[in-house]
Design an enzyme around this catalytic site. Structure first.
Site, PDB file in Angstrom:
ATOM      1  N   LYS A 125       0.904  -1.307   0.078  1.00  0.00           N
ATOM      2  CA  LYS A 125      -0.120   0.122   0.125  1.00  0.00           C
ATOM      3  C   LYS A 125       0.859   1.388   0.173  1.00  0.00           C
ATOM      4  O   LYS A 125       0.427   2.107  -0.597  1.00  0.00           O
ATOM      5  CB  LYS A 125      -1.122  -0.011   1.241  1.00  0.00           C
ATOM      6  CG  LYS A 125      -2.232  -1.075   0.785  1.00  0.00           C
ATOM      7  CD  LYS A 125      -3.340  -0.546   1.885  1.00  0.00           C
ATOM      8  CE  LYS A 125      -4.368  -1.879   1.718  1.00  0.00           C
ATOM      9  NZ  LYS A 125      -5.319  -1.759   2.863  1.00  0.00           N
ATOM     10  N   LYS A 150      -4.073  -9.919  -7.189  1.00  0.00           N
ATOM     11  CA  LYS A 150      -5.064 -10.302  -6.361  1.00  0.00           C
ATOM     12  C   LYS A 150      -6.447  -9.408  -7.030  1.00  0.00           C
ATOM     13  O   LYS A 150      -6.066  -8.303  -7.544  1.00  0.00           O
ATOM     14  CB  LYS A 150      -4.976 -10.125  -4.941  1.00  0.00           C
ATOM     15  CG  LYS A 150      -5.924 -10.159  -3.946  1.00  0.00           C
ATOM     16  CD  LYS A 150      -5.702  -9.618  -2.696  1.00  0.00           C
ATOM     17  CE  LYS A 150      -5.754  -8.132  -2.391  1.00  0.00           C
ATOM     18  NZ  LYS A 150      -5.843  -7.728  -0.999  1.00  0.00           N
ATOM     19  N   LYS A 155     -10.484  -4.053  -4.952  1.00  0.00           N
ATOM     20  CA  LYS A 155     -11.583  -3.220  -5.254  1.00  0.00           C
ATOM     21  C   LYS A 155     -10.982  -2.028  -5.943  1.00  0.00           C
ATOM     22  O   LYS A 155     -11.678  -1.276  -6.540  1.00  0.00           O
ATOM     23  CB  LYS A 155     -12.037  -2.747  -3.645  1.00  0.00           C
ATOM     24  CG  LYS A 155     -13.129  -3.424  -3.262  1.00  0.00           C
ATOM     25  CD  LYS A 155     -13.303  -2.831  -1.762  1.00  0.00           C
ATOM     26  CE  LYS A 155     -14.128  -3.728  -0.925  1.00  0.00           C
ATOM     27  NZ  LYS A 155     -13.845  -3.348   0.549  1.00  0.00           N
TER      28      LYS A 155
END
Ligand code: TYM
Length: 329
Positions: free
Chosen positions: A111, A193, A196
């Site tokens: 992130k 992965k 969203k």
């Protein structure tokens, strides 16, 4: 009864990954266990979005949980920030988390690489807040997707450390993963992965996608040139589609290979898409209905907040006493 706890962030409509990896499991275990499920809105503060949008997404996420079949008569559902114990417990957890171990968290590294302009302290201590979420309820099992394994391991480490320093207080939780679907991959890049936040809309199935959209996305899913439906490491695209199909239909990989023997990828993709569309249709319908009744959603939230706070406060008070905070008389 054993205790189940899990949470999901309200950052956009849930993906097929969220659903197959976690939320569908949440539904199926409600009869067997005592279940606590929450919208992790505090965790979502680590990413900056428009405040009005955040409020709306939290309400939507709450409705989505119900639409996915989480039954408020069976499970306790609440919004994390409605229960102040989470933030307080988070601080206790922060103070026994080490810089080194938090630095090794892969999700933090991913992130912060993705948002180099906002590597905030919350992003760094995210796993400590999450550990507190779990330990507050003395959870036995935490139903999550495979991407949360490291965070769960961290939670167990902290619990062990805390128990060792201050006396047995926390139960050590275990992960609870689906047979198929613990790691649903992107339809466009099957080595990463399904997420969203993917900027390519073709990569992700949202659980509110309409049937034609779902079919189209599966039709354009990346596969390979072999034209044989079998589960193999060097066929990540096909293997991912098989995983999804297996998760939705309950069929084994061998059964799926047999089903599509001699057929092309076109038939296979259409079947996977159709199975997903059929699975998601009732969710979409229920969601539309629920969003019409804001008063109902709000009353469930109030009730959930009150019950969750009562339960969590017991563990929090104990933990505060143990670390030597002078409690009010
Ligand atoms: P979040 O909101 O990222 O995801 C919610 C759940 O969906 C699972 N998941 C997936 N499973 C399979 N394939 C995928 N592609 C996929 N993408 C997401 C996640 O594993 C997760 O179970 N940190 C958590 C929220 C949280 C939490 C907690 C969970 C906060 N406190 C305490 C459990 C217990 C998160 O960000 O989930």
């Amino acid at each position: 009864k054993k205790i189940i706890l899990s949470g999901i962030q309200p950052t956009g409509v849930f993906t097929l990954g969220n659903y197959l990896g976690a939320v569908r499991n949440w539904k199926t275990i409600q009869d067997e266990y005592r279940c606590y499920y929450f919208i992790a809105d505090l965790h979502s503060l680590t990413i900056q979005i428009d405040p009005a949008k955040r409020r709306q997404q939290t309400l939507q996420a709450f409705a989505l949980l119900l639409a996915c079949g989480i039954d408020p008569e069976k499970s306790l559902i609440f919004v994390q920030s409605h229960n102040p114990c989470h933030a307080e417990m988070g601080w206790l957890m922060d103070c026994c988390s080490q810089f080194g171990e938090l630095s090794r968290m892969t999700q933090f590294k991913d992130k912060s690489a993705k948002h180099p302009d906002n590597i905030n302290a919350g992003l760094f201590t995210y796993p400590a807040l999450m550990a507190g979420d779990i330990l507050l309820y003395q959870a036995d099992y935490v139903p999550v997707g495979a991407d949360q394994t490291q965070h769960l391991e961290f939670c167990r480490d902290i619990a062990t450390r805390f128990n060792h320093a201050y006396g047995e207080i926390f139960k050590l939780p275990e992960g609870y993963f689906p047979k198929a679907g613990a790691r649903v991959m992107s339809l466009q890049d099957p080595t990463s992965k399904m997420s969203k936040s993917d900027t390519n809309p073709k990569a992700t199935i949202s659980i509110l996608d309409e049937e034609p959209v779902i079919l189209k996305k599966f039709k354009s899913a990346v596969t390979d040139s072999e034209a044989r439906v079998c589960y193999r490491e060097d066929k990540p695209g096909v293997s991912n589609l098989m995983t999804i199909y297996s998760a939705v239909t309950g069929r084994t990989m061998d059964e799926i290979t047999a089903e599509f023997e001699g057929k092309g990828y076109g038939d296979f993709k259409a079947a996977v898409g159709q199975s997903v569309a059929d699975e998601l249709r009732p969710i979409r319908e229920k969601y539309a209905q629920l969003m019409q009744d804001r008063a109902y959603l709000e009353s469930l939230m109030r009730d959930g907040a009150e019950r969750a706070t009562r339960i969590a406060a017991k563990t929090l008070t104990k933990a505060k006493k143990r670390v030597g905070l002078l409690l009010e008389k």
